[in-house]
Design a protein around this motif. Sequence first.
Motif, PDB file in Angstrom:
ATOM      1  N   ASN A 113      58.058  46.486   7.747  1.00  0.00           N
ATOM      2  CA  ASN A 113      56.535  46.591   7.723  1.00  0.00           C
ATOM      3  C   ASN A 113      56.902  44.894   7.697  1.00  0.00           C
ATOM      4  O   ASN A 113      57.615  44.043   7.649  1.00  0.00           O
ATOM      5  N   ASP A 114      56.591  44.269   9.402  1.00  0.00           N
ATOM      6  CA  ASP A 114      57.284  42.699   9.319  1.00  0.00           C
ATOM      7  C   ASP A 114      56.609  42.035   8.300  1.00  0.00           C
ATOM      8  O   ASP A 114      56.620  40.614   8.115  1.00  0.00           O
ATOM      9  N   MET A 115      55.680  42.245   7.236  1.00  0.00           N
ATOM     10  CA  MET A 115      55.694  41.025   5.716  1.00  0.00           C
ATOM     11  C   MET A 115      56.400  40.820   6.151  1.00  0.00           C
ATOM     12  O   MET A 115      56.384  39.657   4.715  1.00  0.00           O
ATOM     13  N   PHE A 116      57.820  41.883   5.695  1.00  0.00           N
ATOM     14  CA  PHE A 116      58.619  41.373   4.622  1.00  0.00           C
ATOM     15  C   PHE A 116      60.430  41.163   5.861  1.00  0.00           C
ATOM     16  O   PHE A 116      60.079  41.280   6.706  1.00  0.00           O
ATOM     17  N   SER A 117      60.837  40.946   4.301  1.00  0.00           N
ATOM     18  CA  SER A 117      62.140  39.930   5.354  1.00  0.00           C
ATOM     19  C   SER A 117      62.776  41.651   5.414  1.00  0.00           C
ATOM     20  O   SER A 117      62.806  42.576   5.203  1.00  0.00           O
ATOM     21  N   GLU A 118      64.025  41.283   6.348  1.00  0.00           N
ATOM     22  CA  GLU A 118      65.518  42.900   7.027  1.00  0.00           C
ATOM     23  C   GLU A 118      65.180  42.984   5.093  1.00  0.00           C
ATOM     24  O   GLU A 118      65.055  44.584   5.288  1.00  0.00           O
ATOM     25  N   GLU A 119      66.134  41.963   4.692  1.00  0.00           N
ATOM     26  CA  GLU A 119      66.458  42.679   2.727  1.00  0.00           C
ATOM     27  C   GLU A 119      65.460  43.465   3.145  1.00  0.00           C
ATOM     28  O   GLU A 119      65.637  44.324   2.050  1.00  0.00           O
ATOM     29  N   GLU A 120      64.381  42.751   2.088  1.00  0.00           N
ATOM     30  CA  GLU A 120      62.806  43.268   1.399  1.00  0.00           C
ATOM     31  C   GLU A 120      62.721  44.896   2.283  1.00  0.00           C
ATOM     32  O   GLU A 120      62.648  45.680   1.217  1.00  0.00           O
ATOM     33  N   ASN A 121      63.006  45.133   3.592  1.00  0.00           N
ATOM     34  CA  ASN A 121      62.126  46.272   4.448  1.00  0.00           C
ATOM     35  C   ASN A 121      63.446  47.352   3.464  1.00  0.00           C
ATOM     36  O   ASN A 121      62.956  48.593   3.175  1.00  0.00           O
ATOM     37  N   ASN A 122      64.362  46.682   3.687  1.00  0.00           N
ATOM     38  CA  ASN A 122      66.100  47.672   3.235  1.00  0.00           C
ATOM     39  C   ASN A 122      66.105  47.861   1.921  1.00  0.00           C
ATOM     40  O   ASN A 122      66.608  49.495   1.329  1.00  0.00           O
ATOM     41  N   VAL A 123      65.205  47.244   0.899  1.00  0.00           N
ATOM     42  CA  VAL A 123      65.010  47.648  -0.278  1.00  0.00           C
ATOM     43  C   VAL A 123      63.684  48.993  -0.201  1.00  0.00           C
ATOM     44  O   VAL A 123      64.159  49.708  -1.782  1.00  0.00           O
ATOM     45  N   ILE A 124      63.433  48.800   0.078  1.00  0.00           N
ATOM     46  CA  ILE A 124      62.513  49.265  -0.043  1.00  0.00           C
ATOM     47  C   ILE A 124      62.916  50.980   0.662  1.00  0.00           C
ATOM     48  O   ILE A 124      62.195  52.113  -0.343  1.00  0.00           O
ATOM     49  N   LEU A 152      60.322  40.974  -5.406  1.00  0.00           N
ATOM     50  CA  LEU A 152      60.077  41.847  -4.484  1.00  0.00           C
ATOM     51  C   LEU A 152      58.526  42.503  -3.591  1.00  0.00           C
ATOM     52  O   LEU A 152      57.603  43.236  -5.582  1.00  0.00           O
ATOM     53  N   ALA A 153      57.644  42.108  -3.580  1.00  0.00           N
ATOM     54  CA  ALA A 153      56.283  42.572  -3.261  1.00  0.00           C
ATOM     55  C   ALA A 153      55.431  41.920  -4.108  1.00  0.00           C
ATOM     56  O   ALA A 153      54.249  42.106  -4.431  1.00  0.00           O
ATOM     57  N   PHE A 154      55.664  41.114  -4.841  1.00  0.00           N
ATOM     58  CA  PHE A 154      55.585  39.976  -6.270  1.00  0.00           C
ATOM     59  C   PHE A 154      53.869  39.492  -5.746  1.00  0.00           C
ATOM     60  O   PHE A 154      53.104  39.911  -5.869  1.00  0.00           O
ATOM     61  N   THR A 155      54.024  38.935  -4.583  1.00  0.00           N
ATOM     62  CA  THR A 155      52.719  37.771  -3.887  1.00  0.00           C
ATOM     63  C   THR A 155      52.515  38.884  -2.818  1.00  0.00           C
ATOM     64  O   THR A 155      50.659  38.538  -2.940  1.00  0.00           O
ATOM     65  N   GLN A 156      52.541  39.554  -2.281  1.00  0.00           N
ATOM     66  CA  GLN A 156      51.513  40.471  -1.716  1.00  0.00           C
ATOM     67  C   GLN A 156      50.761  41.427  -2.390  1.00  0.00           C
ATOM     68  O   GLN A 156      49.711  41.983  -1.873  1.00  0.00           O
ATOM     69  N   THR A 157      51.074  42.017  -3.266  1.00  0.00           N
ATOM     70  CA  THR A 157      50.479  42.742  -4.114  1.00  0.00           C
ATOM     71  C   THR A 157      48.821  42.517  -4.504  1.00  0.00           C
ATOM     72  O   THR A 157      48.095  42.991  -4.252  1.00  0.00           O
ATOM     73  N   SER A 158      49.020  41.745  -4.938  1.00  0.00           N
ATOM     74  CA  SER A 158      47.887  40.046  -5.159  1.00  0.00           C
ATOM     75  C   SER A 158      47.105  39.995  -3.813  1.00  0.00           C
ATOM     76  O   SER A 158      46.179  39.421  -4.816  1.00  0.00           O
ATOM     77  N   ASP A 159      47.463  39.406  -2.774  1.00  0.00           N
ATOM     78  CA  ASP A 159      47.146  39.537  -2.282  1.00  0.00           C
ATOM     79  C   ASP A 159      46.362  39.837  -1.079  1.00  0.00           C
ATOM     80  O   ASP A 159      46.047  41.252  -0.293  1.00  0.00           O
TER      81      ASP A 159
END
Length: 298
Positions: A241-252, A26-33
Amino acid sequence: MANDNDLNKSQTFKSFKDKWEKNANLAFTQTSDENSDVFEWIINRNGFSNGDEFRAFLKGKKRILDAGCGNGRVTALLKKYADEDTEVVGIDLTAAHVATENLKHLKNVSVFEKDLLGDLSDIGTFDFIYSQEVLHHTADPKRSFDNLVQLLRPEGEIAIYVYKIKAPLREYADDYVRNIISDMNYEESSKALNEITEFGRIMAKKGITIEVPKVDILGIEAGEYDLQRFIYHFFFKCYWNDMFSEEENNVINYDWYHPQIASRHSLDEILGWYLENDLVVSQKNVDHYGITVRGRLI
């Protein structure tokens, strides 16, 4: 018989264990981008305009600690911007095994299973300690902070981020939802939060901007807001956030609502922690969600 504090600690432990084991990346690649909102949010609230400024800050620091590293996403960020020979250590109570797997390809990086309220003396001392989005999930945030300060080298720095006390309707709604889903397992609570996540998506999609006057009694600040963010700031968390999938947004959203231990703080309180530990504050930032403070040991 277990008391409420023990039950809350157990529930919060399981909450985060489930989160990271089921969402290891979760958010691993985005954090360093550097082009991502996540990177910008982390860097900016810590007082840096861009990656180059962050790299300059980390230059010369020989040992760095990511205290409460979760899946290791910020540990990887710290390693990316630190000197090549800098040792970066991550510690986490629930997800050390997840971070170890995610970071196994990086040199001079190690991860240990540790409780911030326990004995940390065996991991050594550090030039910089980063502990953000973590302390408020411990049973005693101030004592956790004090424990970390003991690991600082002379003139070492520590940066923390904790939840702030929000507008009263937001506080009420958040605790209301938190209490309802606290006894649900990961799958049940995620399903229950789907409607909140979908609400956030629809509001964000509207693209409506509104201008509102201040309402002091409800903690509403005057200004121009995106409709979704206005609701998010002052009424209830409906992250999207459109950067994440629906599932990832739900996890947040799960990350916010499910853990029972989720204390909120004031800037004066946090500055007091630094003062009591002989730390000189060099950076402070308060946004709608939390408080970021960085300080150096005198």
